[in-house]
Motif scaffolding. Structure first.
Motif, PDB file in Angstrom:
ATOM      1  N   ALA A 181     -10.724  -5.078 -49.567  1.00 10.14           N
ATOM      2  CA  ALA A 181     -10.271  -5.445 -48.226  1.00 10.14           C
ATOM      3  C   ALA A 181      -9.054  -6.354 -48.276  1.00 10.14           C
ATOM      4  N   ARG A 182      -8.691  -6.847 -49.474  1.00  6.56           N
ATOM      5  CA  ARG A 182      -7.598  -7.813 -49.573  1.00  6.56           C
ATOM      6  C   ARG A 182      -6.235  -7.142 -49.442  1.00  6.56           C
ATOM      7  N   PHE A 183      -5.973  -6.187 -50.304  1.00  5.81           N
ATOM      8  CA  PHE A 183      -4.715  -5.433 -50.227  1.00  5.81           C
ATOM      9  C   PHE A 183      -4.956  -4.105 -50.917  1.00  5.81           C
ATOM     10  N   ALA A 184      -5.134  -3.070 -50.104  1.00  4.04           N
ATOM     11  CA  ALA A 184      -5.456  -1.747 -50.631  1.00  4.04           C
ATOM     12  C   ALA A 184      -4.906  -0.704 -49.667  1.00  4.04           C
ATOM     13  N   ALA A 185      -5.330   0.533 -49.860  1.00  4.13           N
ATOM     14  CA  ALA A 185      -4.836   1.634 -49.030  1.00  4.13           C
ATOM     15  C   ALA A 185      -5.963   2.613 -48.756  1.00  4.13           C
ATOM     16  N   CYS A 186      -5.737   3.464 -47.782  1.00  4.51           N
ATOM     17  CA  CYS A 186      -6.670   4.532 -47.439  1.00  4.51           C
ATOM     18  C   CYS A 186      -5.978   5.879 -47.650  1.00  4.51           C
TER      19      CYS A 186
END
Length: 294
Positions: A181-186
């Motif tokens: 949830a910190r810094f990612a992508a979908c």
């Protein structure tokens, strides 16, 4: 007087230009290739190449843009990742890469933009309003041994060159929950397939219909490069399916606060020079997923 090289935006359906684009990439980035990825038909409509083209049809410079769904501190937003930014060696010093960057950023507008750069061009991106954002390595101690009583079925490695495997993976990747949830992508399955097409990804293992894991063990270190799961994923329960030799260390290609909260931050990732523009990242340690980087 030679005509000014033109700007051409190459998209997924501009297949007549894909060859010239692939030629450019292979000349500027010696360890990168787009040919097999294109053969797999992975160039989607979220990927655009802003090419500076000479009168002979060669791509001289470029800045590519991937439209992405990002997750930053639990909030989803739309942003853009740049990649394949550069210029052919023989035409450097003419401002061509700058033109490509300006065109790409004009397309992105005020949206968040980020990119991963190599250490030879670190002074280039701040000229366009980018700021460095260090990435962190994560590791955990783990004492695990394979179970040898026949009750545990090892997850076999799958090959994304197989069209049916690739289609199934992309369906799951489109619905998978972000690993952090910190810094990612979908929904970045098409980017992950680029790494597989070039042989840069860890072996892909399918644990069940809803769970795909890029992982490998080397010298007692289990690296979980990425996880694409459409339902809650229990890494502890999955471990016996991923190892065939004793393991003493876990490493992660992403921020593992969801999958392994007790992992520790080791320090800055030396080979990942992340630059951001119009994007505020978490203050604490984080690592954007390896297989989501362009």
């Amino acid at each position: 007087m030679n005509p000014l090289p033109e700007l051409r935006v190459v998209e997924h359906d501009d297949t007549a230009w894909h060859g010239a684009y692939c030629d450019y990439v292979s000349q500027v980035f010696r360890q990168a290739d787009f040919r097999r990825w294109c053969e797999w038909r992975q160039w989607g409509d979220d990927y655009r190449a802003f090419c500076i083209v000479g009168d002979d049809g060669r791509v001289l410079a470029n800045a590519s843009v991937s439209r992405m769904r990002l997750l930053v501190e639990g909030r989803e937003l739309v942003g853009y990742q740049l990649g394949a930014v550069g210029c052919l060696p023989q035409v450097r010093g003419q401002g061509l890469a700058r033109r490509a960057m300006q065109a790409a950023l004009a397309y992105c507008g005020p949206a968040p933009v980020f990119l991963f750069a190599n250490d030879s061009v670190l002074d280039f991106y701040p000229r366009f309003g980018f700021a460095p954002a260090p990435q962190t390595l994560f590791e955990a101690e783990l004492q695990a041994e394979p179970v040898g009583d026949g009750r545990i079925v090892r997850a076999a490695a799958l090959d994304l060159a197989d069209g049916e495997v690739r289609a199934a993976f992309l369906r799951s990747a489109a619905e998978a929950s972000p690993v952090s949830a910190r810094f990612a992508a979908c929904d970045y399955g098409r980017i992950a397939t680029w790494y597989a097409a070039n042989g840069y990804a860890s072996p892909l293992r399918r644990l069940d219909d809803d769970t795909w894991v890029f992982a490998e063990v080397e010298d007692g270190v289990l690296t979980i490069e990425d996880v694409f799961a459409t339902r809650p994923f229990d890494l502890t329960a999955a471990l016996p399916h991923l190892i065939e030799q004793p393991v003493h260390t876990l490493r992660f290609g992403f921020t593992p606060e969801r999958l392994w909260p007790r992992a520790r931050a080791l320090g800055a990732e030396a080979d990942a020079d992340l630059f951001v523009r119009n994007l505020v990242l978490p203050a604490g340690p984080h690592r954007f997923p390896l297989l989501a980087r362009t």
